[in-house]
Design a protein around this motif. Structure first.
Motif, PDB file in Angstrom:
ATOM      1  N   SER A 127      11.383   2.105  13.383  1.00 23.32           N
ATOM      2  CA  SER A 127      12.501   1.527  13.198  1.00 23.32           C
ATOM      3  C   SER A 127      12.307  -0.191  13.071  1.00 23.32           C
ATOM      4  O   SER A 127      11.652  -0.714  13.982  1.00 23.32           O
ATOM      5  CB  SER A 127      13.503   1.541  14.389  1.00 23.32           C
ATOM      6  OG  SER A 127      13.760   2.931  14.493  1.00 23.32           O
ATOM      7  N   VAL A 128      12.898  -0.798  12.099  1.00 22.82           N
ATOM      8  CA  VAL A 128      12.725  -2.205  11.569  1.00 22.82           C
ATOM      9  C   VAL A 128      13.940  -2.767  11.573  1.00 22.82           C
ATOM     10  O   VAL A 128      15.017  -2.155  11.083  1.00 22.82           O
ATOM     11  CB  VAL A 128      11.480  -2.468  10.476  1.00 22.82           C
ATOM     12  CG1 VAL A 128      10.291  -1.853  10.990  1.00 22.82           C
ATOM     13  CG2 VAL A 128      12.145  -1.874   9.413  1.00 22.82           C
ATOM     14  N   ILE A 153      10.156   0.691   2.771  1.00 23.13           N
ATOM     15  CA  ILE A 153      11.386   0.208   3.574  1.00 23.13           C
ATOM     16  C   ILE A 153      12.426   0.941   3.100  1.00 23.13           C
ATOM     17  O   ILE A 153      12.674   0.812   1.975  1.00 23.13           O
ATOM     18  CB  ILE A 153      11.414  -0.976   3.742  1.00 23.13           C
ATOM     19  CG1 ILE A 153      10.265  -1.600   4.362  1.00 23.13           C
ATOM     20  CG2 ILE A 153      12.640  -1.769   4.406  1.00 23.13           C
ATOM     21  CD1 ILE A 153      10.144  -3.189   3.925  1.00 23.13           C
ATOM     22  N   GLY A 192      15.893  -0.688  -0.795  1.00 27.64           N
ATOM     23  CA  GLY A 192      14.650  -0.623  -0.104  1.00 27.64           C
ATOM     24  C   GLY A 192      13.513  -1.367  -0.953  1.00 27.64           C
ATOM     25  O   GLY A 192      13.462  -1.577  -2.257  1.00 27.64           O
ATOM     26  N   ARG A 193      12.167  -1.118  -0.466  1.00 31.37           N
ATOM     27  CA  ARG A 193      10.886  -1.692  -1.142  1.00 31.37           C
ATOM     28  C   ARG A 193       9.911  -0.800  -0.939  1.00 31.37           C
ATOM     29  O   ARG A 193       9.698  -0.112   0.157  1.00 31.37           O
ATOM     30  CB  ARG A 193      10.619  -3.114  -0.679  1.00 31.37           C
ATOM     31  CG  ARG A 193      11.788  -4.175  -1.084  1.00 31.37           C
ATOM     32  CD  ARG A 193      11.338  -4.700  -2.402  1.00 31.37           C
ATOM     33  NE  ARG A 193      11.894  -6.120  -2.791  1.00 31.37           N
ATOM     34  CZ  ARG A 193      13.285  -6.058  -2.991  1.00 31.37           C
ATOM     35  NH1 ARG A 193      14.079  -5.043  -3.478  1.00 31.37           N
ATOM     36  NH2 ARG A 193      13.760  -7.216  -3.141  1.00 31.37           N
ATOM     37  N   GLY A 239      15.669  -6.095   9.133  1.00 32.10           N
ATOM     38  CA  GLY A 239      15.202  -7.337   8.110  1.00 32.10           C
ATOM     39  C   GLY A 239      16.502  -7.485   7.184  1.00 32.10           C
ATOM     40  O   GLY A 239      17.400  -6.840   7.523  1.00 32.10           O
ATOM     41  N   LEU A 243       3.601   1.279   1.898  1.00 31.76           N
ATOM     42  CA  LEU A 243       4.691   1.163   3.037  1.00 31.76           C
ATOM     43  C   LEU A 243       6.089   1.338   2.507  1.00 31.76           C
ATOM     44  O   LEU A 243       6.289   0.382   1.375  1.00 31.76           O
ATOM     45  CB  LEU A 243       4.498  -0.264   3.416  1.00 31.76           C
ATOM     46  CG  LEU A 243       3.138  -0.433   4.089  1.00 31.76           C
ATOM     47  CD1 LEU A 243       2.709  -1.926   4.461  1.00 31.76           C
ATOM     48  CD2 LEU A 243       2.871   0.186   5.466  1.00 31.76           C
ATOM     49  N   ARG A 267      16.721   3.095   3.742  1.00 32.98           N
ATOM     50  CA  ARG A 267      17.763   3.167   4.670  1.00 32.98           C
ATOM     51  C   ARG A 267      17.601   4.123   5.775  1.00 32.98           C
ATOM     52  O   ARG A 267      17.105   5.268   5.409  1.00 32.98           O
ATOM     53  CB  ARG A 267      19.014   3.703   3.784  1.00 32.98           C
ATOM     54  CG  ARG A 267      19.184   2.757   2.387  1.00 32.98           C
ATOM     55  CD  ARG A 267      20.512   3.234   1.600  1.00 32.98           C
ATOM     56  NE  ARG A 267      20.669   2.631   0.657  1.00 32.98           N
ATOM     57  CZ  ARG A 267      21.415   1.667   0.512  1.00 32.98           C
ATOM     58  NH1 ARG A 267      22.184   1.230   1.349  1.00 32.98           N
ATOM     59  NH2 ARG A 267      21.345   0.870  -0.736  1.00 32.98           N
ATOM     60  N   SER A 312       5.132   4.592   6.709  1.00 28.19           N
ATOM     61  CA  SER A 312       3.699   4.255   6.467  1.00 28.19           C
ATOM     62  C   SER A 312       3.012   5.667   6.105  1.00 28.19           C
ATOM     63  O   SER A 312       2.971   6.552   6.816  1.00 28.19           O
ATOM     64  CB  SER A 312       2.832   3.399   7.290  1.00 28.19           C
ATOM     65  OG  SER A 312       1.573   3.322   7.153  1.00 28.19           O
ATOM     66  N   LYS A 331      16.740  -0.808   9.185  1.00 28.34           N
ATOM     67  CA  LYS A 331      15.864  -0.124   8.310  1.00 28.34           C
ATOM     68  C   LYS A 331      14.940   0.918   8.754  1.00 28.34           C
ATOM     69  O   LYS A 331      14.669   0.742   9.888  1.00 28.34           O
ATOM     70  CB  LYS A 331      15.347  -0.909   7.103  1.00 28.34           C
ATOM     71  CG  LYS A 331      16.137  -1.910   6.288  1.00 28.34           C
ATOM     72  CD  LYS A 331      17.031  -1.039   5.297  1.00 28.34           C
ATOM     73  CE  LYS A 331      17.773  -1.887   4.364  1.00 28.34           C
ATOM     74  NZ  LYS A 331      18.296  -1.319   3.338  1.00 28.34           N
ATOM     75  N   ARG A 332      14.248   1.616   7.931  1.00 28.67           N
ATOM     76  CA  ARG A 332      13.075   2.436   8.586  1.00 28.67           C
ATOM     77  C   ARG A 332      11.923   2.045   7.749  1.00 28.67           C
ATOM     78  O   ARG A 332      12.132   1.856   6.375  1.00 28.67           O
ATOM     79  CB  ARG A 332      13.307   3.697   8.478  1.00 28.67           C
ATOM     80  CG  ARG A 332      14.351   4.527   9.534  1.00 28.67           C
ATOM     81  CD  ARG A 332      14.179   4.069  10.889  1.00 28.67           C
ATOM     82  NE  ARG A 332      15.043   4.595  11.856  1.00 28.67           N
ATOM     83  CZ  ARG A 332      16.172   3.903  12.295  1.00 28.67           C
ATOM     84  NH1 ARG A 332      16.225   2.706  11.637  1.00 28.67           N
ATOM     85  NH2 ARG A 332      16.953   4.243  12.984  1.00 28.67           N
ATOM     86  N   LEU A 333      10.666   1.989   8.381  1.00 28.22           N
ATOM     87  CA  LEU A 333       9.560   1.687   7.659  1.00 28.22           C
ATOM     88  C   LEU A 333       8.526   2.863   7.647  1.00 28.22           C
ATOM     89  O   LEU A 333       8.238   3.115   8.871  1.00 28.22           O
ATOM     90  CB  LEU A 333       8.769   0.351   8.271  1.00 28.22           C
ATOM     91  CG  LEU A 333       7.514   0.206   7.731  1.00 28.22           C
ATOM     92  CD1 LEU A 333       7.454  -0.297   6.366  1.00 28.22           C
ATOM     93  CD2 LEU A 333       6.647  -0.844   8.446  1.00 28.22           C
TER      94      LEU A 333
END
Length: 126
Positions: free
Chosen positions: A32-33, A7, A102-103, A35, A5, A9, A75, A71-73
Motif C-alpha cells: 500500500s502506497v 503503481i 498508474g505507472r 502518492g 514496478l 488503483r 513488484s 495506490k498499490r505498488l
C-alpha cells in the motif's frame, strides 16, 4: 532479469493478481502506497472510500484535492523475455483512459537468490 514496478488503483488489485496468475506469474509483492501524479491528488478522481481525516487535511490547507492518493505498488521480477507479456497484461487490466491509471517502471535486476535453496539467477525466480 527485470523488476516491474506497477503503481495501480486499489480497486484493480484483484483483477491484476488474477491476470498475472493466468499468464503464469503468481509471485508478486504488493504494498500500500500514497502518492500523487499530474492530477495533484484530485479527490474527484478516486473510486474508493477516503478516510475523512485525509479529506479534511486538504480542506484545511484551502485545497480541492487530497495531498496524497492511496495506490498499490506491485513488484514482479521476471526474465527479460517475459517483460513485454507482463507489462501488456498489467496495462490491459488497469487502463481506463482516465487520470490516475498508474505507472509502470522496468528496472534491471543484477542477481536473485532463493534463500531456502541458495539457487541464483533466473532459477531463483522460477
Amino acid at each position: 532479469m527485470k523488476e516491474i514496478l506497477a503503481i495501480i488503483r486499489p480497486k484493480k488489485i484483484e483483477p491484476t493478481k488474477e491476470v498475472l496468475e493466468e499468464i503464469g506469474f503468481p509471485s508478486i509483492t504488493a504494498t500500500s502506497v500514497l502518492g500523487r501524479g499530474k492530477q495533484r491528488g484530485i479527490a474527484a478522481e478516486l473510486n474508493i472510500d477516503v478516510r475523512p481525516n485525509l479529506m479534511e487535511q486538504g480542506k484545511q490547507a484551502g485545497r480541492k484535492y487530497m495531498e496524497y492518493i492511496p495506490k498499490r505498488l506491485f513488484s514482479i521480477v521476471v526474465c527479460d523475455e517475459d517483460v513485454d507479456t507482463v507489462v501488456e497484461a498489467i496495462i490491459k487490466v488497469n487502463q481506463t483512459d482516465q487520470i490516475g491509471d498508474g505507472r509502470i517502471f522496468i528496472c534491471p535486476v543484477d542477481e536473485a537468490v532463493r534463500v531456502r535453496t541458495g539457487e541464483t539467477g533466473e532459477t531463483a525466480i522460477k
